[in-house]
Design a protein around this motif. Structure first.
Motif, mmCIF file in Angstrom:
data_model
loop_
_atom_site.group_PDB
_atom_site.id
_atom_site.type_symbol
_atom_site.label_atom_id
_atom_site.label_comp_id
_atom_site.label_asym_id
_atom_site.label_seq_id
_atom_site.Cartn_x
_atom_site.Cartn_y
_atom_site.Cartn_z
ATOM 1 N N GLY A 1 0.869 -1.173 0.000
ATOM 2 C CA GLY A 1 0.000 0.000 0.000
ATOM 3 C C GLY A 1 0.903 1.219 0.000
ATOM 4 N N ALA A 2 0.332 2.396 -0.124
ATOM 5 C CA ALA A 2 1.168 3.598 -0.183
ATOM 6 C C ALA A 2 0.440 4.789 0.440
ATOM 7 N N ASN A 3 1.222 5.742 0.948
ATOM 8 C CA ASN A 3 0.622 7.007 1.388
ATOM 9 C C ASN A 3 0.496 7.942 0.176
ATOM 10 N N LEU A 4 0.052 9.157 0.392
ATOM 11 C CA LEU A 4 -0.182 10.075 -0.729
ATOM 12 C C LEU A 4 1.090 10.412 -1.490
ATOM 13 N N ALA A 5 2.228 10.224 -0.829
ATOM 14 C CA ALA A 5 3.500 10.538 -1.473
ATOM 15 C C ALA A 5 4.089 9.338 -2.214
ATOM 16 N N GLY A 6 3.392 8.204 -2.181
ATOM 17 C CA GLY A 6 3.928 7.018 -2.829
ATOM 18 C C GLY A 6 4.946 6.291 -1.971
ATOM 19 N N GLU A 7 5.013 6.634 -0.700
ATOM 20 C CA GLU A 7 5.887 5.901 0.224
ATOM 21 C C GLU A 7 5.133 4.662 0.713
ATOM 22 N N ALA B 1 11.021 17.032 7.853
ATOM 23 C CA ALA B 1 10.951 16.700 6.416
ATOM 24 C C ALA B 1 9.981 17.638 5.700
ATOM 25 N N MET B 2 8.904 18.001 6.397
ATOM 26 C CA MET B 2 7.919 18.906 5.798
ATOM 27 C C MET B 2 8.520 20.290 5.539
ATOM 28 N N LEU B 3 9.380 20.736 6.440
ATOM 29 C CA LEU B 3 10.013 22.038 6.220
ATOM 30 C C LEU B 3 10.845 22.027 4.940
ATOM 31 N N GLY B 4 11.568 20.929 4.741
ATOM 32 C CA GLY B 4 12.363 20.811 3.523
ATOM 33 C C GLY B 4 11.489 20.800 2.283
ATOM 34 N N TRP C 1 1.125 16.694 1.846
ATOM 35 C CA TRP C 1 -0.213 16.139 2.134
ATOM 36 C C TRP C 1 -0.125 14.825 2.916
ATOM 37 N N ALA C 2 0.892 14.029 2.614
ATOM 38 C CA ALA C 2 1.028 12.737 3.307
ATOM 39 C C ALA C 2 1.545 12.940 4.729
ATOM 40 N N TRP C 3 2.603 13.700 4.831
ATOM 41 C CA TRP C 3 3.304 13.800 6.130
ATOM 42 C C TRP C 3 2.519 14.562 7.177
ATOM 43 N N ARG C 4 1.655 15.488 6.736
ATOM 44 C CA ARG C 4 0.895 16.231 7.746
ATOM 45 C C ARG C 4 -0.042 15.310 8.529
ATOM 46 N N GLU C 5 -0.410 14.169 7.940
ATOM 47 C CA GLU C 5 -1.301 13.230 8.643
ATOM 48 C C GLU C 5 -0.551 12.309 9.602
ATOM 49 N N GLU C 6 0.735 12.092 9.337
ATOM 50 C CA GLU C 6 1.452 11.019 10.034
ATOM 51 C C GLU C 6 1.984 11.466 11.397
#
Lengths: 336, 385
Positions: free
Chosen positions: A149-155, A193-196, A302-307
């Protein structure tokens, strides 16, 4: 390590990733859920294994900001900054070459769970509380019967196949390695990571606005576009300021700095919302194509803000803590 | 553009902690004797000469200024501690706000020895109230276009023109008047001078410009041949624009740019604490605290940049754009969170503060540089202009 040295570490990681990571490469790597070249580069820099566990949170945050900026598809945060750190805290031996996954759950409650980077990991560390005590359980990832499965970023965000798994080891850990401390560290790792990623999205947008012409002049010369770009700069600056405050507070221990960490994940999440919206608005339709690279960074935001807790999760916790303190003590806490 | 963020300084932290305790003790005591009534936007509406003098007597005005001009030679961080405590308490600080924030530093930077010795110590003692006369009926955001004129007379200047939005002009002991003293050879930024007028002044008419609540803080100042001696020209003829723009960073990044409604946030927390646990209240309050905490980090960061000798005009604009929107959002969040009837005559402090905060909302994003002007400054900082 002082601020200057941390800055140098960030620069060297950014340079190294800049040499191997490309937008096209990241998109292609999503099929496997790993950019093997980028991961190899980070390992060669000594950023994985025992050395990773010995790094400070500040150093790890610097590495993560560079990873976010490069959009490198690598499990550094989960495997090294978190699972390796947790294993170290629990006194568990790890193989420097193995990727570790981390889950905020009991291995007895796997139904519907997803494991980030699970498919690439040899073992998954479960962090949970039971009977008022904090535990870390180790499960071979193969036993989790994972489906991709994947998150919104494809991770990778792989789905557990069974309901429970048998741990090979279980350790009780002290408060500094409780599930609450793990999620707090996760929030800061995602924040870094989000800041980057946000910085990269802003740079792309500034560049595009300068180059793209409409009605005979660059977008950047339209006052409303300038206002959008100024707003993005404000959000990025705000997120970075709160993050730096949280990172510094973290030196005093997880429990004492929980409010700062909460405020940081909330503020970065809010910034991500505005920055992604305005970056795409300025870019026009090209920005939402696969071909154009902006999407690599906006999908990450979008992905990381949820995690490890989104804005609502952390705002609620922060708000409850401030309400419990009351009108005078909340103020003393914030100005401490 | 730098990321303004509060720098770590453990030594200073200990000093600040002790100072903060003193200010809190002072405020607690003042509240217990009914020394002031807390309110929102107290740096505009809270005029209290006696309170201002009390702060002066404690050495809390002009704290960073040289001792020989009445200051304490303390750090920007320490001054920050004092002003944020006063604002959080909703204390009446309007009397000295303009003088302490910008007039004193301007005179120290640009003034003659005589001006520094004569004008600055009374500000630090809380005995000298200044009104800033910058804007005019036809000149708002485009300040360089001022039309009020000062013409040469024997030994000085004679001012004619109309100024507006002078807060506390009706209470002022001195005025800081931006005038055109020449045509600047066609460049409008040049040819401006800063003249200091001692009150009462012959030829000056002061008329209230009442707020939509009827409150009287602002004034129209009509100068009809007001005479100013040469000794009261600040920084020399033609230096007006440099003086006005020189302190913009401190004028725009201070905590008053995001704390005007903070007393209302305190009341929201008090109310939430008195009612059963409520997820919505927790989330709303958590979001507001997160935004406040962020702004505070940025604002302290800008102060630190200034202390290091930078000119963080762009960073200050970021703080003010975000901060003033936050001020309005606190009022909006409060009224949507709990049922209430906002009213200036309410016996409930929550409703009372909400009324003050709502009725002053339009000013937050306008005064001291509109948010549109600020975004222009940020855009220039990004290299877009």
């Amino acid at each position: 390590m002082d601020d200057a040295q941390t800055g140098m570490l960030a620069d060297s990681v950014a340079r190294a990733l800049g040499d191997v990571v490309t937008a096209r490469g990241t998109v292609e790597a999503e099929a496997q859920g790993l950019d093997a070249k980028a991961w190899k580069t980070l390992r060669e820099l000594g950023l994985a294994g025992a050395d990773a566990a010995a790094m400070s949170l500040e150093e790890q945050a610097a590495v993560l900001e560079a990873i976010g900026y490069a959009a490198a598809l690598v499990p550094y945060a989960d495997s090294e900054a978190m699972a390796r750190w947790l294993a170290h805290g629990a006194g568990l031996a790890t193989d420097p070459d193995e990727v570790l996954a981390i889950a905020l759950a009991s291995p007895q409650a796997l139904s519907g769970r997803r494991i980030a980077w699970g498919r690439h990991s040899t073992r998954t560390l479960f962090s949970y509380e039971e009977g008022g005590r904090n535990w870390v359980a180790v499960v071979p990832s193969a036993d989790l019967l994972l489906a991709n499965g994947a998150n919104l970023a494809g991770e990778p965000l792989d789905k557990c196949g069974g309901d429970r798994a048998q741990p090979t080891e279980v350790r009780e850990v002290v408060d500094d390695f409780s599930p609450a401390a793990v999620s707090q560290r996760g929030a800061l790792c995602r924040g870094a990571a989000m800041l980057g990623a946000a910085r990269k999205a802003q740079e792309l947008t500034l560049q595009y606005a300068a180059e793209r012409k409409q009605f005979g002049k660059p977008l950047a010369q339209f006052q409303v576009i300038q206002s959008y770009l100024a707003q993005m700069a404000g959000e990025l600056s705000a997120a970075a300021a709160m993050f730096a405050t949280a990172l510094r507070a973290a030196r005093g221990g997880a429990r004492a700095s929980r409010a700062e960490a909460a405020a940081a994940k909330v503020r970065i999440g809010q910034a991500a919302h505005t920055i992604t919206a305005l970056a795409h608005q300025v870019h026009g339709a090209i920005g939402f194509t696969e071909e154009y690279s902006l999407q690599l960074w906006t999908r990450r935001l979008w992905a990381w803000r949820e995690e490890f807790g989104n804005e609502t999760d952390w705002a609620r916790e922060l708000g409850a803590a401030m309400i419990a303190l009351g009108p005078d003590a909340y103020w003393e806490r914030v100005t401490r | 553009m730098k990321i303004p963020c509060a720098p770590a300084d453990d030594r200073l932290d200990a000093t600040c902690k002790a100072l903060r305790a003193q200010v809190r003790e002072f405020l607690r005591n003042e509240l217990s004797i009914g020394g002031f009534a807390p309110q929102c936007d107290s740096w505009l509406r809270g005029f209290d000469r006696a309170f201002t003098r009390k702060l002066g007597a404690r050495g809390w005005l002009g704290m960073t200024w040289p001792r020989r001009y009445g200051g304490q030679e303390r750090s920007q961080r320490e001054r920050y501690v004092v002003i944020e405590e006063l604002l959080a308490a909703g204390a009446p600080v309007a009397g000295h706000w303009v003088a302490e924030r910008q007039v004193g530093p301007s005179i120290l930077r640009h003034g003659t020895e005589e001006q520094k010795q004569g004008l600055v110590p009374p500000i630090a003692r809380g005995e000298s109230i200044f009104g800033a006369c910058y804007s005019e009926p036809d000149v708002g955001s485009d300040l360089a276009s001022v039309k009020a004129r000062a013409v040469r007379i024997d030994g000085g200047w004679k001012i004619t023109g109309t100024k507006v939005w002078t807060s506390q002009g009706h209470n002022a002991d001195h005025l800081f008047v931006l005038c055109r003293t020449s045509d600047g050879a066609g460049v409008k930024h040049r040819g401006l001078s800063m003249l200091i007028v001692a009150m009462p002044a012959k030829g000056l008419a002061v008329r209230p410009i009442r707020l939509l609540t009827g409150e009287h803080h602002f004034n129209e100042m009509v100068f009809d041949g007001v005479e100013v001696p040469d000794s009261m020209v600040l920084g020399g003829e033609g230096e007006g624009w440099n003086i006005v723009t020189g302190d913009l960073a401190s004028e725009r990044s201070g905590p008053e740019r995001f704390m005007s409604t903070l007393p209302l946030l305190g009341e929201m927390i008090r109310k939430a604490r008195a009612t059963p646990a409520d997820a919505r209240a927790e989330i709303v309050i958590g979001e507001l605290v997160s935004r406040f905490w962020t702004l505070r980090s940025m604002s302290i960061g800008v102060a630190a940049l200034m202390e290091q000798g930078h000119q963080p005009g762009v960073e200050a604009a970021l703080v003010k754009d975000l901060g003033t929107r936050f001020e309005g959002d606190v009022a909006q969040a409060a009224r949507l969170l709990y049922p209430m009837v906002p009213s200036l005559d309410s016996d409930e402090r929550f409703e009372n503060f909400a009324a003050q905060a709502i009725l002053h909302t339009p000013a937050y994003t306008l005064r001291g540089g509109t948010n549109e002007v600020l975004r222009g400054i940020i855009a220039r900082g990004l290299g877009l202009r």
